[in-house]
Design a protein around this motif. Structure first.
Motif, PDB file in Angstrom:
ATOM      1  N   CYS A  21      -7.884  -8.968  10.467  1.00  0.00           N
ATOM      2  CA  CYS A  21      -8.488  -9.626   9.311  1.00  0.00           C
ATOM      3  C   CYS A  21      -7.456  -9.637   8.193  1.00  0.00           C
ATOM      4  O   CYS A  21      -7.027  -8.574   7.730  1.00  0.00           O
ATOM      5  CB  CYS A  21      -9.754  -8.898   8.874  1.00  0.00           C
ATOM      6  N   VAL A  22      -7.068 -10.825   7.785  1.00  0.00           N
ATOM      7  CA  VAL A  22      -6.114 -10.982   6.702  1.00  0.00           C
ATOM      8  C   VAL A  22      -6.869 -11.357   5.432  1.00  0.00           C
ATOM      9  O   VAL A  22      -7.697 -12.277   5.447  1.00  0.00           O
ATOM     10  CB  VAL A  22      -5.073 -12.071   7.039  1.00  0.00           C
ATOM     11  N   ALA A  23      -6.579 -10.653   4.358  1.00  0.00           N
ATOM     12  CA  ALA A  23      -7.289 -10.865   3.099  1.00  0.00           C
ATOM     13  C   ALA A  23      -6.344 -11.405   2.029  1.00  0.00           C
ATOM     14  O   ALA A  23      -5.278 -10.847   1.806  1.00  0.00           O
ATOM     15  CB  ALA A  23      -7.912  -9.554   2.629  1.00  0.00           C
ATOM     16  N   SER A  24      -6.769 -12.454   1.386  1.00  0.00           N
ATOM     17  CA  SER A  24      -5.965 -13.032   0.303  1.00  0.00           C
ATOM     18  C   SER A  24      -6.452 -12.474  -1.025  1.00  0.00           C
ATOM     19  O   SER A  24      -7.022 -13.215  -1.840  1.00  0.00           O
ATOM     20  CB  SER A  24      -6.056 -14.554   0.332  1.00  0.00           C
ATOM     21  N   ARG A  70      -5.038  -0.192   8.751  1.00  0.00           N
ATOM     22  CA  ARG A  70      -4.685  -1.217   7.771  1.00  0.00           C
ATOM     23  C   ARG A  70      -3.185  -1.233   7.549  1.00  0.00           C
ATOM     24  O   ARG A  70      -2.517  -0.198   7.628  1.00  0.00           O
ATOM     25  CB  ARG A  70      -5.429  -0.991   6.462  1.00  0.00           C
ATOM     26  N   ASP A  71      -2.678  -2.418   7.262  1.00  0.00           N
ATOM     27  CA  ASP A  71      -1.285  -2.604   6.896  1.00  0.00           C
ATOM     28  C   ASP A  71      -1.299  -3.263   5.529  1.00  0.00           C
ATOM     29  O   ASP A  71      -1.470  -4.482   5.411  1.00  0.00           O
ATOM     30  CB  ASP A  71      -0.579  -3.482   7.935  1.00  0.00           C
ATOM     31  N   ASP A  72      -1.160  -2.457   4.503  1.00  0.00           N
ATOM     32  CA  ASP A  72      -1.265  -2.977   3.147  1.00  0.00           C
ATOM     33  C   ASP A  72      -0.143  -3.947   2.804  1.00  0.00           C
ATOM     34  O   ASP A  72      -0.317  -4.832   1.953  1.00  0.00           O
ATOM     35  CB  ASP A  72      -1.282  -1.813   2.149  1.00  0.00           C
ATOM     36  N   ALA A  73       0.983  -3.812   3.449  1.00  0.00           N
ATOM     37  CA  ALA A  73       2.090  -4.742   3.195  1.00  0.00           C
ATOM     38  C   ALA A  73       1.759  -6.141   3.698  1.00  0.00           C
ATOM     39  O   ALA A  73       2.329  -7.127   3.213  1.00  0.00           O
ATOM     40  CB  ALA A  73       3.359  -4.233   3.855  1.00  0.00           C
ATOM     41  N   LYS A  74       0.854  -6.210   4.662  1.00  0.00           N
ATOM     42  CA  LYS A  74       0.468  -7.506   5.230  1.00  0.00           C
ATOM     43  C   LYS A  74      -0.948  -7.928   4.831  1.00  0.00           C
ATOM     44  O   LYS A  74      -1.461  -8.924   5.346  1.00  0.00           O
ATOM     45  CB  LYS A  74       0.555  -7.439   6.758  1.00  0.00           C
ATOM     46  N   ASN A  75      -1.572  -7.145   3.956  1.00  0.00           N
ATOM     47  CA  ASN A  75      -2.957  -7.446   3.547  1.00  0.00           C
ATOM     48  C   ASN A  75      -3.862  -7.617   4.766  1.00  0.00           C
ATOM     49  O   ASN A  75      -4.730  -8.500   4.797  1.00  0.00           O
ATOM     50  CB  ASN A  75      -3.012  -8.728   2.695  1.00  0.00           C
ATOM     51  N   THR A  76      -3.692  -6.756   5.728  1.00  0.00           N
ATOM     52  CA  THR A  76      -4.392  -6.905   6.997  1.00  0.00           C
ATOM     53  C   THR A  76      -5.073  -5.609   7.406  1.00  0.00           C
ATOM     54  O   THR A  76      -4.509  -4.525   7.243  1.00  0.00           O
ATOM     55  CB  THR A  76      -3.419  -7.345   8.098  1.00  0.00           C
ATOM     56  N   VAL A  77      -6.268  -5.766   7.944  1.00  0.00           N
ATOM     57  CA  VAL A  77      -7.003  -4.643   8.516  1.00  0.00           C
ATOM     58  C   VAL A  77      -7.281  -4.970   9.979  1.00  0.00           C
ATOM     59  O   VAL A  77      -7.475  -6.142  10.339  1.00  0.00           O
ATOM     60  CB  VAL A  77      -8.303  -4.374   7.739  1.00  0.00           C
ATOM     61  N   TYR A  78      -7.279  -3.937  10.793  1.00  0.00           N
ATOM     62  CA  TYR A  78      -7.460  -4.106  12.234  1.00  0.00           C
ATOM     63  C   TYR A  78      -8.647  -3.271  12.719  1.00  0.00           C
ATOM     64  O   TYR A  78      -8.939  -2.204  12.181  1.00  0.00           O
ATOM     65  CB  TYR A  78      -6.215  -3.655  12.991  1.00  0.00           C
ATOM     66  N   TYR A  93     -17.511  -9.313  11.744  1.00  0.00           N
ATOM     67  CA  TYR A  93     -17.132  -9.737  10.404  1.00  0.00           C
ATOM     68  C   TYR A  93     -16.316  -8.649   9.708  1.00  0.00           C
ATOM     69  O   TYR A  93     -16.643  -7.467   9.809  1.00  0.00           O
ATOM     70  CB  TYR A  93     -18.373 -10.002   9.555  1.00  0.00           C
ATOM     71  N   CYS A  94     -15.300  -9.072   8.989  1.00  0.00           N
ATOM     72  CA  CYS A  94     -14.626  -8.139   8.099  1.00  0.00           C
ATOM     73  C   CYS A  94     -15.114  -8.402   6.678  1.00  0.00           C
ATOM     74  O   CYS A  94     -15.544  -9.517   6.356  1.00  0.00           O
ATOM     75  CB  CYS A  94     -13.114  -8.275   8.182  1.00  0.00           C
ATOM     76  N   ALA A  95     -15.048  -7.384   5.872  1.00  0.00           N
ATOM     77  CA  ALA A  95     -15.531  -7.483   4.507  1.00  0.00           C
ATOM     78  C   ALA A  95     -14.671  -6.618   3.590  1.00  0.00           C
ATOM     79  O   ALA A  95     -14.162  -5.581   4.011  1.00  0.00           O
ATOM     80  CB  ALA A  95     -16.992  -7.040   4.432  1.00  0.00           C
TER      81      ALA A  95
END
Length: 125
Positions: A21-24, A70-78, A93-95
């Motif tokens: 899940c990539v978050a903007s 999570r990879d905060d450098a990529k704004n991504t959670v797995y 769903y991611c939230a």
């Protein structure tokens, strides 16, 4: 703000998968990032959450066979899940929960401010 979930698909029972899940969002590292799922005919339920710094909490139904990272450098959670069974079939769903609201009620959908569109996971027996 947009959350884009991916990685779903058809998996055989006993298999595993990893959802992304990539978050903007700005300052992603401070956000509470949760995973929920909704099976056909059922209400959406909590799967797990990852806090700022990497602490996690899981629902009993997935505990021991799920890992959220999570990879905060990529704004991504797995979400990595193993030993899948047909009961895991659902839209996942991611939230994202804004840090200003604290870190309680993380298993409550109302705690989260932004939601992804969901990704379908189907586990065949």
């Amino acid at each position: 703000v947009q959350l884009q979930a991916s990685g779903g698909g058809l998996v055989q029972a006993g298999g595993s998968l990893r959802l992304s899940c990539v978050a903007s969002v700005r300052a992603f590292s401070g956000y509470l990032m949760g995973w929920f799922r909704q099976a056909p005919g059922k209400e959406r339920e909590f799967v797990g959450v990852i806090f700022r710094g990497g602490s996690t909490y899981y629902a009993e139904s997935v505990k021991g066979r799920s890992t959220i990272s999570r990879d905060d450098a990529k704004n991504t959670v797995y979400l990595h899940m193993s030993s899948l069974n047909p009961d895991d079939t659902a839209v996942y769903y991611c939230a994202a929960g804004h840090p200003s609201r604290g870190y309680s009620d993380y298993d409550d959908q109302g705690r989260y401010d932004y939601w992804g569109q969901g990704t379908q996971v189907t586990v065949s027996s």
